[in-house]
Design a protein around this motif. Structure first.
Motif, PDB file in Angstrom:
ATOM      1  N   VAL A  70      -4.542  -2.796   5.778  1.00 14.22           N
ATOM      2  CA  VAL A  70      -5.188  -1.866   6.716  1.00 14.22           C
ATOM      3  C   VAL A  70      -6.677  -2.161   6.722  1.00 14.22           C
ATOM      4  O   VAL A  70      -7.307  -2.226   5.665  1.00 14.22           O
ATOM      5  CB  VAL A  70      -4.937  -0.406   6.274  1.00 14.22           C
ATOM      6  N   LEU A  75       0.409  -0.925   2.855  1.00 12.47           N
ATOM      7  CA  LEU A  75      -0.867  -0.615   3.501  1.00 12.47           C
ATOM      8  C   LEU A  75      -2.016  -1.505   3.010  1.00 12.47           C
ATOM      9  O   LEU A  75      -3.190  -1.201   3.242  1.00 12.47           O
ATOM     10  CB  LEU A  75      -1.197   0.869   3.273  1.00 12.47           C
ATOM     11  N   HIS A 134      -2.958  -1.738  10.987  1.00 13.24           N
ATOM     12  CA  HIS A 134      -2.107  -1.876   9.804  1.00 13.24           C
ATOM     13  C   HIS A 134      -2.201  -3.298   9.261  1.00 13.24           C
ATOM     14  O   HIS A 134      -2.321  -3.525   8.074  1.00 13.24           O
ATOM     15  CB  HIS A 134      -0.656  -1.522  10.175  1.00 13.24           C
ATOM     16  N   ILE A 167      -6.616   2.251   0.737  1.00 14.13           N
ATOM     17  CA  ILE A 167      -5.365   3.016   0.854  1.00 14.13           C
ATOM     18  C   ILE A 167      -5.636   4.497   0.579  1.00 14.13           C
ATOM     19  O   ILE A 167      -5.080   5.374   1.242  1.00 14.13           O
ATOM     20  CB  ILE A 167      -4.266   2.443  -0.076  1.00 14.13           C
ATOM     21  N   SER A 227      -4.854   7.370   3.192  1.00 14.03           N
ATOM     22  CA  SER A 227      -3.840   8.411   2.987  1.00 14.03           C
ATOM     23  C   SER A 227      -4.478   9.798   2.995  1.00 14.03           C
ATOM     24  O   SER A 227      -3.871  10.749   3.491  1.00 14.03           O
ATOM     25  CB  SER A 227      -2.955   8.158   1.767  1.00 14.03           C
TER      26      SER A 227
END
Ligand code: ADP
Ligand code: GN1
Ligand code: MG
Length: 377
Positions: A254, A251, A228, A73, A77
């Protein structure tokens, strides 16, 4: 599975101590259970004079390497935040990526003495998600949101992402697990009912279906990309002021995969107007008008990167992902409800029936759905 009641029933005092790991000096106004996810336990934390945030206890029976989930994550991000700086968003559209909030000692999670894995995520403000599709505009925005997500990740090498849930969406593996569960249950231990018989028959009538996307992957027709993994409609946040998609949350899944898992999952979730939790499973249908809106929203962005083969497998992905989720729910029912959170013993059976009815409806409308896909190109 993390016992839901164990975390949900933690006292305000116990939860406050966890909050203080992430926000040591904050004054807490409220902590309340939030959302309707099937895996993690989610809380909304409201603070005085500071933005609220989401605090979650990760289900470590499902995610056995939770640190890896959090590493992923963070990679995602950071990458998307940078990409967004160069991304030309249409005017008035906003797009956000949830940010990991670190603990006071700079960790991306907090492990309690009793072994629970907690993390904190920024709250997507002025937005909400829905468990059932609201209208054609909502469908279009759900598709647009998935397109945004795929587009933002399109150039991220899948090698940068760890596989946090091995076997996730590899349908032949779910089939194998189902067969193993059936074998370990003595025939006499399988309760019989018209509903259970329907599920058993439904699966055995479709021996080739589970292999369709994996075969295409083996043949090199479909390639691994960042996905995703869980783009059901309540994981796509909608801006309360503009009614536009504003973020994809949840998330945890992912990872490198086929974008068709995402496309199929998003459509099976959004084109079932009764929603996946309906008790009225015999009335479940797939609505092609919603599919048209959702795909047109998706293609607004995705037409730039979809290949000819990608288009060829869209119908199959919709059919497969509805079937796959039915298979997963039914297997979990037979196995004694060990994976998905349930509110009663027959919950996963009811959910499986919804997905199988949906699959049936997709199959009956194959020509119409394929025509919609062709017309949108
Ligand atoms: P699960 O893995 O159990 O599905 P989610 O991460 O999807 O958990 O969170 C459950 C619900 O909490 C979501 O459907 C959404 O309503 C809400 N939620 C989660 N993260 C956020 C966020 N960053 N901002 C706003 N709402 C959120
Ligand atoms: C789970 O966590 P949540 O509720 O968003 C599941 C998905 C299923 C979905 C069905 C990690 O998603 O794969 O499609 O339930 N997530 C995981 O509602 O298994
Ligand atoms: Mg979720």
């Amino acid at each position: 599975m993390t016992d839901k009641s164990e975390t949900i029933n933690k006292t305000f005092n116990q939860l406050s101590k966890i909050v203080s790991q992430f926000k040591p000096n904050a004054s807490i106004a409220d902590i309340r259970p939030y959302g309707s996810g099937n895996i993690n336990n989610t809380f909304l934390v409201t603070l005085d004079h500071q933005p609220p945030f989401i605090m979650q206890c990760l289900n470590t029976k499902v995610f056995c390497q939770p640190e890896l989930v959090m590493d992923n994550i963070c990679v995602l991000s950071d990458y998307v935040s940078q990409r967004l700086q160069q991304f030309d968003l249409p005017s008035k559209r906003r797009w956000l990526i949830p940010q990991v909030l670190f603990t006071k000692d700079q960790r991306h999670h907090h492990l309690t003495k009793d072994g629970f894995f907690w993390r904190a995520i920024s709250f997507i403000d002025n937005s909400q998600s829905f468990d059932t599709i609201q209208d054609l505009n909502h469908a279009q925005e759900i598709g647009y949101g998935l397109g945004m997500f795929h587009s933002l990740l399109n150039n991220l090498s899948p090698k940068q992402l760890a596989d946090t849930l091995e076997g996730f969406h590899i349908t032949p593996r779910y089939l194998k697990h189902y067969q193993q569960v059936l074998e370990t249950l003595e025939t006499s231990n399988i309760k019989t009912s018209p509903e259970i018989n329907y599920c058993l028959q439904f699966i055995s009538d479709r021996p080739n279906l589970p292999h369709i996307l994996e075969n295409a992957k083996e043949l090199g027709k479909l390639k691994l990309r960042p996905i995703h993994g869980d783009p059901k409609i309540n994981n796509i946040m909608i801006d309360c002021s503009t009614q536009q998609a504003v973020a994809m949350i949840d998330l945890d899944t992912v990872k490198p995969g086929l974008i068709h898992y995402d496309i199929g999952d998003c459509l099976r979730s959004g084109c079932n107007p009764l929603g996946e939790e309906t008790a009225d499973w015999s009335q479940v249908t797939f609505d092609p008008k919603l599919a048209e809106a959702m795909l047109s929203g998706y293609l607004t962005i995705a037409e730039d990167f979809l290949t000819e083969n990608d288009y060829q497998y869209i119908y199959d992905s919709i059919r497969l992902l509805a079937f796959e989720l039915g298979l997963r729910f039914f297997t979990d029912y037979l196995a004694g409800n060990v994976y998905f959170k349930v509110s009663h013993d027959e919950h996963n059976l009811a959910r499986a029936l919804v997905q199988f009815k949906l699959t049936e409806s997709i199959e009956q409308q194959e020509v119409i759905i394929k025509q919609i896909i062709a017309n949108l190109r």
